[in-house]
Design an enzyme around this catalytic site. Structure first.
Site, PDB file in Angstrom:
ATOM      1  N   HIS B  60      45.276  42.812  64.212  1.00 29.15           N
ATOM      2  CA  HIS B  60      46.076  41.768  63.565  1.00 29.15           C
ATOM      3  C   HIS B  60      47.344  42.383  62.960  1.00 29.15           C
ATOM      4  O   HIS B  60      47.343  42.856  61.826  1.00 29.15           O
ATOM      5  CB  HIS B  60      45.246  41.084  62.471  1.00 29.15           C
ATOM      6  N   ASN B  94      53.703  34.814  66.276  1.00 30.39           N
ATOM      7  CA  ASN B  94      54.640  34.011  65.476  1.00 30.39           C
ATOM      8  C   ASN B  94      55.997  34.695  65.367  1.00 30.39           C
ATOM      9  O   ASN B  94      56.495  34.988  64.290  1.00 30.39           O
ATOM     10  CB  ASN B  94      54.066  33.711  64.085  1.00 30.39           C
ATOM     11  N   HIS B 232      41.795  37.232  58.697  1.00 29.31           N
ATOM     12  CA  HIS B 232      41.969  37.705  57.311  1.00 29.31           C
ATOM     13  C   HIS B 232      41.179  36.895  56.281  1.00 29.31           C
ATOM     14  O   HIS B 232      41.736  36.235  55.420  1.00 29.31           O
ATOM     15  CB  HIS B 232      43.441  37.772  56.919  1.00 29.31           C
ATOM     16  N   ASP B 305      46.843  42.849  58.993  1.00 31.67           N
ATOM     17  CA  ASP B 305      47.797  41.737  58.864  1.00 31.67           C
ATOM     18  C   ASP B 305      49.171  42.302  58.485  1.00 31.67           C
ATOM     19  O   ASP B 305      49.874  41.729  57.645  1.00 31.67           O
ATOM     20  CB  ASP B 305      47.321  40.707  57.836  1.00 31.67           C
TER      21      ASP B 305
END
Lengths: 327, 428
Positions: B60, B94, B232, B305
């Site tokens: 991630h 994204n 997450h 993340d």
């Protein structure tokens, strides 16, 4: 011949802060020092009407990133009453609209050799952020719903002035507690000075979590009213709410507005405060707002005295203020 | 390709249940043998006192390219990954434009190949243009190499779309990775909703916002048989939901970031935007429940993340600053310092959550030191202590709350496909 300035110079210098960012971190002694200083300023300036030029040569920059009338005017007047200069900044006409960050804007203002900035911003924590990025003193003039220390202090001054003490009083903060910076500053300060604080409002604006700050939580004004020595009626902050927390203004007023009928069931000497701007007919009806229990205009005058005190303490501790301890 | 011998290291490979001192031979970019003797290899690496792990995998990561190269590029992000001990990362879609087409997946792969650092896998969009309205062309995305689907940065909001995504993605055996957040409950939110947000006057994001959507996704996963990966995870309630769902056989996996098992919402007392992330730092109780989930296996993977933002963006007022922090270069140290050193996880358990578990979730042939596997290896010094110096980060952004922290354990040598790609003492 003794002058007002000489008289003022006897205030003990126990203030060791460069900034005033919140009430939460102030000790009871620091709060009392501010209130004592404010009272002396009020006396020495004949109710804040006259000048006491103890901050000549000092400059206050008002950095208002959010709209304000009374607080900005109050800070400006307070600085001028102390003989200092002021410079005003408004976000709408600033370089912020050109993409500059607020920290850079503040740094540029500071570079013009100001001694203290007074900041109002819609975001909690911005005064703290500025205090970490500027060398001059920073005074929080309201940061979102976080704190409004001078408002809390002027409320305390007004209560103390009227009652002679704060310890042992029951003070209810009524209204939009969730979004009120005034509520938070009041809670910290009043409890430190020994008051019992009740926060009262709809459950959507007053969560049970508040009890963890040591205050009593109530959703029923009529139930707590007979016990209260002071009611501080806080404005509903529609602009800060993402969802409407009660069905209608009418219903809110029905449950929480201080009106003549409720006054008859309150203590005979109850004090009515409102930090303003007041919404007549919502938090308080006109007859109560303008009635004999109301200290709303006293709050405004005391606000000037408190801000003089804070400016003097912050500027005085940050630079060689000639008046400290009679130097 | 040179041969490599890593000798005398403590080889920990949870995929094979290996935890022993051994010599690991690498030949032709593959794992070629255990217990090999020094015998004319091109290079011998002395790993005495070190841990030899399958190359770490971060499933991630946000690489920002295309569109926000001022924050990070694929090259700088991949370099940061190596410095953190990661040999493989999976990047989120994204970007601007979002990764929702075959061409955009291939662009990432092309840039990753050009950067020639670590392996970069692509998580592609669930929906076209990440708008949450229509399914993206999942089949073509798989053909291009996508290893999973997510609209991360935002949840897949429409439950009907999510249902269809579960059904459709099963044809390719790919997971749907969802950012679990009911946005009506977090509107304007800056931090976790609790006592600290109440004191600070900052708009809150309640744990329930995560829990409600996790419950929805578990229900849809059960209904469809699709694979849900809870991204997450941060709330104790979600951990409980996932634990129960796993017990009932629902195809769910989850991951956690170091900041969510290390920090609490009280950090926001500083008003420092480096503590602003989504999901937000939670309460002490949430953190404790998450740690329990790590211990009992409810939480499968540790990811970062990694969310780089240029300094000028994070310098803004707290409500205007973007969510997220960089994490690639602090993750391993935080795992060692906060999970292994206190005895919460042992080394094999921690390594499993950073190697074979994410590999299995994404279905990638990584995270193992099995014979014949790609020689992706991370050699870890488990004892070294250091202070996090964000000015030395390889990431283009340095938005970390851990600067100045004293950590233990870091990657010393990182090998990707049999080539040494990173050594801690190399000149930066």
């Amino acid at each position: 011949m003794s002058t007002a300035t000489d008289e003022f110079s006897t205030i003990p210098a126990t203030w060791a802060r460069r900034h005033l960012l919140d009430v939460e971190s102030l000790s009871a002694e620091e709060i009392k020092l501010i209130l004592d200083t404010a009272e002396q300023f009020k006396d020495a300036t004949d109710g804040c009407k006259h000048k006491l030029p103890v901050l000549q040569g000092k400059t206050l920059a008002n950095l208002f990133f959010e709209n304000s009338t009374r607080t900005r005017t109050s800070f400006s007047l307070a600085m001028r009453r102390l003989g200092g200069d002021t410079v005003d900044f408004t976000a709408s006409s600033s370089s912020l609209s050109k993409g500059e960050t607020f920290i850079d804007t503040a740094k540029n203002i500071e570079a013009m050799n100001v001694d203290v900035v007074c900041v109002r911003h819609s975001t909690p924590g911005t005064p703290k952020l500025l205090s970490e990025n500027l060398d001059c003193g920073v005074i929080n003039a309201g940061d979102g719903p976080h704190e409004h220390p001078t408002q809390g202090l002027l409320d305390m001054m007004t209560i103390r002035e009227s009652r002679g003490h704060i310890e042992g009083l029951t003070v209810a903060l009524v209204g939009d507690i969730a979004h009120s910076r005034t509520a938070r500053s009041n809670i910290w300060g009043l409890q430190k000075l020994g008051a019992h604080v009740i926060v009262c409002g709809p459950a959507t604006l007053v969560s049970p979590l508040w009890e963890q700050l040591g205050v009593e939580v109530s959703h029923n004004l009529d139930e707590i009213l007979p016990r209260c020595d002071v009611l501080n009626l806080l404005r509903i902050q529609f602009e800060r709410q993402t969802t409407r927390p009660f069905p209608s203004v009418r219903e809110y007023a029905l449950l929480y507005a201080m009106n003549r009928e409720r006054l008859t069931r309150a203590k005979r000497d109850i004090l009515i405060l409102a930090p303003g701007p007041i919404n007549r007919g919502v938090e308080v009806t006109t007859d109560v707002a303008d009635g004999t229990h109301s200290l709303i205009l006293n709050q405004v005058t005391n606000g000037l005295a408190v801000r003089m005190a804070v400016l003097w303490l912050v500027c005085g501790s940050n630079a060689e203020c000639g008046m400290r301890n009679g130097e | 390709m040179p041969t490599l011998l890593i000798q005398n290291g403590r080889v920990i490979d949870p995929s094979q249940g290996i935890d022993r001192v051994s010599n690991l031979l690498i030949r032709d970019g593959k794992i070629a043998g255990y217990d090999a003797s020094p015998n004319g290899q091109d290079r011998i690496i002395d790993a005495a006192g070190k841990i030899v792990s399958p190359g770490l995998i971060d499933m991630h990561v946000h690489l920002r390219e295309p569109g926000r190269e001022e924050d990070e590029t694929i090259a700088t992000g991949a370099a940061a990954a190596l410095a953190g001990g990661f040999t493989s990362i999976a990047c989120m879609p994204n970007t601007d434009p979002p990764i929702d087409s075959q061409a955009s997946v291939e662009f990432i792969q092309h840039q990753a190949a050009r950067a020639d650092q670590c392996n970069v896998y692509v998580i592609a969009c669930v929906s076209k243009n990440r708008e949450g309205k229509e399914l993206a062309e999942l089949g073509q995305l798989v053909q291009a190499g996508a290893v999973g689907f997510s609209d991360d940065g935002a949840p897949v909001y429409d439950p009907e779309l999510m249902r269809r995504a579960f059904e459709y993605a099963q044809m390719f055996d790919k997971p749907i990775l969802n950012h679990e957040e009911v946005r009506e409950l977090t509107r304007g939110g800056v931090m976790h909703e609790g006592l600290t947000s109440l004191i600070l006057g900052l708009a809150g994001m309640p744990s329930a916002a995560e829990d409600v959507m996790v419950a929805r996704d578990l229900s849809l996963s059960m209904t469809t048989g699709g694979r849900i990966h809870v991204m997450h995870i941060s709330s104790g309630g979600s951990v409980e939901l996932v634990r129960r769902a796993k017990a009932r056989g629902i195809r769910v996996t989850t991951e956690i970031c170091p900041h969510h098992f290390t920090l609490t919402d009280e950090c926001l007392r500083s008003f420092d935007s480096n503590f602003k992330m989504s999901p937000p730092l939670r309460s002490r109780r949430d953190v404790e429940t998450c740690i329990a989930g790590l211990v009992d296996g409810t939480i499968d993977a540790i990811c970062t993340d990694h969310a780089p933002h240029a300094a000028e963006k994070k310098m803004r007022e707290l409500d205007q600053a973007p969510f997220g922090i960089v994490g690639l270069e602090t993750c391993l140290g935080l795992v060692v310092t906060k999970l292994i050193e206190p005895g919460i996880l042992d080394w094999p358990a921690a390594i499993a959550k950073m190697t074979i578990n994410p590999a299995r979730i994404l279905g990638i042939p990584k995270g193992t030191l099995a014979l014949g596997a790609d020689a992706d290896v991370t050699i870890i010094d488990p004892e070294v202590r250091y202070v996090v110096d964000s000015s030395k980060f390889r990431s283009k952004s340095v938005n970390t709350p851990f600067a100045g922290w004293h950590l233990r354990g870091r990657a010393e040598t990182v090998i990707v496909g049999g080539r040494v790609k990173y050594e801690v003492n190399e000149k930066r």
